[in-house]
Design a protein around this motif. Structure first.
Motif, PDB file in Angstrom:
ATOM      1  N   ASN A 130      71.124 -27.893  25.997  1.00 15.33           N
ATOM      2  CA  ASN A 130      72.069 -28.340  26.982  1.00 15.33           C
ATOM      3  C   ASN A 130      71.035 -28.474  28.573  1.00 15.33           C
ATOM      4  O   ASN A 130      70.077 -28.733  28.107  1.00 15.33           O
ATOM      5  N   ALA A 131      71.714 -29.153  29.617  1.00 12.31           N
ATOM      6  CA  ALA A 131      71.279 -29.319  30.853  1.00 12.31           C
ATOM      7  C   ALA A 131      70.238 -28.293  31.256  1.00 12.31           C
ATOM      8  O   ALA A 131      69.061 -29.210  32.679  1.00 12.31           O
ATOM      9  N   LYS A 132      69.994 -27.173  31.353  1.00 11.08           N
ATOM     10  CA  LYS A 132      69.649 -26.392  32.040  1.00 11.08           C
ATOM     11  C   LYS A 132      68.273 -26.152  30.829  1.00 11.08           C
ATOM     12  O   LYS A 132      67.818 -24.617  31.087  1.00 11.08           O
ATOM     13  N   GLY A 133      68.026 -26.495  29.820  1.00  9.51           N
ATOM     14  CA  GLY A 133      67.150 -26.258  29.038  1.00  9.51           C
ATOM     15  C   GLY A 133      67.290 -25.289  28.094  1.00  9.51           C
ATOM     16  O   GLY A 133      66.319 -25.431  26.446  1.00  9.51           O
ATOM     17  N   ALA A 134      68.175 -24.800  27.263  1.00  9.90           N
ATOM     18  CA  ALA A 134      68.489 -23.657  26.131  1.00  9.90           C
ATOM     19  C   ALA A 134      69.688 -24.655  25.968  1.00  9.90           C
ATOM     20  O   ALA A 134      69.771 -25.449  25.063  1.00  9.90           O
ATOM     21  N   GLY A 135      69.015 -24.615  24.112  1.00  7.19           N
ATOM     22  CA  GLY A 135      68.989 -24.722  22.835  1.00  7.19           C
ATOM     23  C   GLY A 135      69.629 -24.457  22.314  1.00  7.19           C
ATOM     24  O   GLY A 135      70.574 -22.933  21.924  1.00  7.19           O
ATOM     25  N   THR A 136      71.323 -25.140  21.699  1.00  6.75           N
ATOM     26  CA  THR A 136      72.390 -24.711  20.026  1.00  6.75           C
ATOM     27  C   THR A 136      71.907 -25.034  19.067  1.00  6.75           C
ATOM     28  O   THR A 136      71.464 -26.732  19.441  1.00  6.75           O
ATOM     29  N   VAL A 137      71.678 -24.382  17.529  1.00 14.40           N
ATOM     30  CA  VAL A 137      71.355 -24.806  16.288  1.00 14.40           C
ATOM     31  C   VAL A 137      72.580 -26.118  15.865  1.00 14.40           C
ATOM     32  O   VAL A 137      73.611 -25.076  16.504  1.00 14.40           O
ATOM     33  N   ALA A 138      72.186 -26.778  16.102  1.00 15.57           N
ATOM     34  CA  ALA A 138      73.773 -27.480  15.556  1.00 15.57           C
ATOM     35  C   ALA A 138      73.588 -27.481  13.787  1.00 15.57           C
ATOM     36  O   ALA A 138      74.567 -27.789  12.605  1.00 15.57           O
ATOM     37  N   VAL A 139      72.730 -28.218  13.522  1.00 17.97           N
ATOM     38  CA  VAL A 139      71.862 -27.822  12.202  1.00 17.97           C
ATOM     39  C   VAL A 139      70.899 -26.743  11.476  1.00 17.97           C
ATOM     40  O   VAL A 139      69.939 -27.037  11.824  1.00 17.97           O
ATOM     41  N   ALA A 140      71.164 -26.217  10.701  1.00 17.00           N
ATOM     42  CA  ALA A 140      69.890 -25.217  10.347  1.00 17.00           C
ATOM     43  C   ALA A 140      69.692 -25.347   8.268  1.00 17.00           C
ATOM     44  O   ALA A 140      70.521 -24.884   7.750  1.00 17.00           O
ATOM     45  N   GLN A 141      68.260 -25.680   8.564  1.00 21.91           N
ATOM     46  CA  GLN A 141      68.177 -26.006   7.025  1.00 21.91           C
ATOM     47  C   GLN A 141      66.878 -25.320   6.892  1.00 21.91           C
ATOM     48  O   GLN A 141      65.658 -25.236   6.927  1.00 21.91           O
ATOM     49  N   TYR A 142      67.223 -23.959   5.300  1.00 17.52           N
ATOM     50  CA  TYR A 142      65.485 -23.750   4.905  1.00 17.52           C
ATOM     51  C   TYR A 142      65.300 -24.200   3.313  1.00 17.52           C
ATOM     52  O   TYR A 142      66.423 -24.037   2.874  1.00 17.52           O
ATOM     53  N   ASN A 143      64.066 -23.601   2.784  1.00 19.36           N
ATOM     54  CA  ASN A 143      63.637 -24.495   1.767  1.00 19.36           C
ATOM     55  C   ASN A 143      63.834 -25.177   1.483  1.00 19.36           C
ATOM     56  O   ASN A 143      64.660 -25.576   0.535  1.00 19.36           O
ATOM     57  N   VAL A 144      64.242 -26.399   2.531  1.00 21.19           N
ATOM     58  CA  VAL A 144      63.778 -27.742   2.250  1.00 21.19           C
ATOM     59  C   VAL A 144      62.495 -28.339   1.688  1.00 21.19           C
ATOM     60  O   VAL A 144      61.822 -27.857   1.221  1.00 21.19           O
ATOM     61  N   ARG A 145      63.472 -29.589   0.818  1.00 22.43           N
ATOM     62  CA  ARG A 145      62.523 -30.305  -0.407  1.00 22.43           C
ATOM     63  C   ARG A 145      61.564 -31.160   0.514  1.00 22.43           C
ATOM     64  O   ARG A 145      62.003 -32.032   1.456  1.00 22.43           O
ATOM     65  N   ALA A 146      61.004 -31.735   0.590  1.00 21.90           N
ATOM     66  CA  ALA A 146      59.373 -32.433   1.438  1.00 21.90           C
ATOM     67  C   ALA A 146      60.478 -33.640   0.806  1.00 21.90           C
ATOM     68  O   ALA A 146      60.269 -34.540   1.746  1.00 21.90           O
ATOM     69  N   ALA A 147      60.355 -33.788  -0.290  1.00 18.90           N
ATOM     70  CA  ALA A 147      60.769 -35.807  -0.931  1.00 18.90           C
ATOM     71  C   ALA A 147      62.189 -36.026  -0.625  1.00 18.90           C
ATOM     72  O   ALA A 147      62.966 -34.601  -1.141  1.00 18.90           O
ATOM     73  N   GLY A 148      62.335 -36.507   0.090  1.00 20.38           N
ATOM     74  CA  GLY A 148      63.997 -37.171   0.115  1.00 20.38           C
ATOM     75  C   GLY A 148      64.201 -36.490   1.204  1.00 20.38           C
ATOM     76  O   GLY A 148      65.672 -36.398   1.827  1.00 20.38           O
ATOM     77  N   HIS A 149      63.978 -35.434   2.197  1.00 14.73           N
ATOM     78  CA  HIS A 149      64.580 -34.385   3.061  1.00 14.73           C
ATOM     79  C   HIS A 149      64.743 -35.452   4.307  1.00 14.73           C
ATOM     80  O   HIS A 149      65.958 -34.976   4.704  1.00 14.73           O
ATOM     81  N   VAL A 150      64.247 -36.202   5.144  1.00 10.93           N
ATOM     82  CA  VAL A 150      64.313 -37.203   6.469  1.00 10.93           C
ATOM     83  C   VAL A 150      65.583 -37.910   6.187  1.00 10.93           C
ATOM     84  O   VAL A 150      66.826 -37.960   7.190  1.00 10.93           O
ATOM     85  N   ASP A 151      65.684 -38.213   4.811  1.00  7.35           N
ATOM     86  CA  ASP A 151      67.095 -39.036   4.280  1.00  7.35           C
ATOM     87  C   ASP A 151      68.155 -38.946   4.221  1.00  7.35           C
ATOM     88  O   ASP A 151      69.279 -38.667   4.526  1.00  7.35           O
TER      89      ASP A 151
END
Length: 159
Positions: A130-151
């Protein structure tokens, strides 16, 4: 058991040195969206794949105002070498005491080749700051695979 973040949670604040020793904070991205991803070790095959894939996506991500920060427990000199060898186009942050890793639930017990070990849990978060610099998690992903993750992440975000 490591505490896990979910969408809607407050994003833990952090200030960590980048590969050149400059402090970088989540609050530096006030009013913006940031992908914060945690990876085990620079210059390993999976971590290199992920960093190269994020770099390849930077033009499209930047076009929609999304920034990327990569965080690992590696020391700054190793991150600088990794950045140069892999032409990484976004800040790599050093978290040797694992403070940010722990706060995001990206460090703890995990299965590695069928064995329970303690270490970095490859994780990705999309944070709306936000404008004051505090963040809110929109997406949380654990144990992701490196290959193909960005796509996959880009598809999920509609980018």
């Amino acid at each position: 058991m490591t505490t896990r973040l979910t969408a809607g949670d407050s994003a833990p604040a952090f200030t960590l040195p980048d590969a050149d020793g400059h402090p970088v904070s989540l609050a530096d991205y006030a009013g913006q969206r940031v992908i914060v991803y945690f990876y085990p070790a620079a210059m390993t095959p999976g971590c290199t794949t992920q960093a190269v894939d994020f770099t390849a996506a930077m033009e499209d991500l930047s076009a929609v105002g999304v920034h990327v920060l990569g965080i690992s427990p590696d020391a700054q000199p190793k991150l600088a070498t990794f950045r140069e060898k892999s032409s990484v186009a976004f800040p790599l942050l050093s978290d040797p005491d694992r403070s940010a890793l722990g706060a995001y639930g990206a460090y703890g017990e995990k299965l590695l080749y069928g064995k329970l070990v303690e270490g970095v849990i490859r994780s990705t978060f999309v944070v709306d700051v936000n404008a004051k610099g505090a963040g809110t998690v929109a997406v949380a992903q654990y144990n992701v695979r490196a290959a193909g993750h960005v796509d996959k992440l880009r598809r999920e975000l509609g980018l």
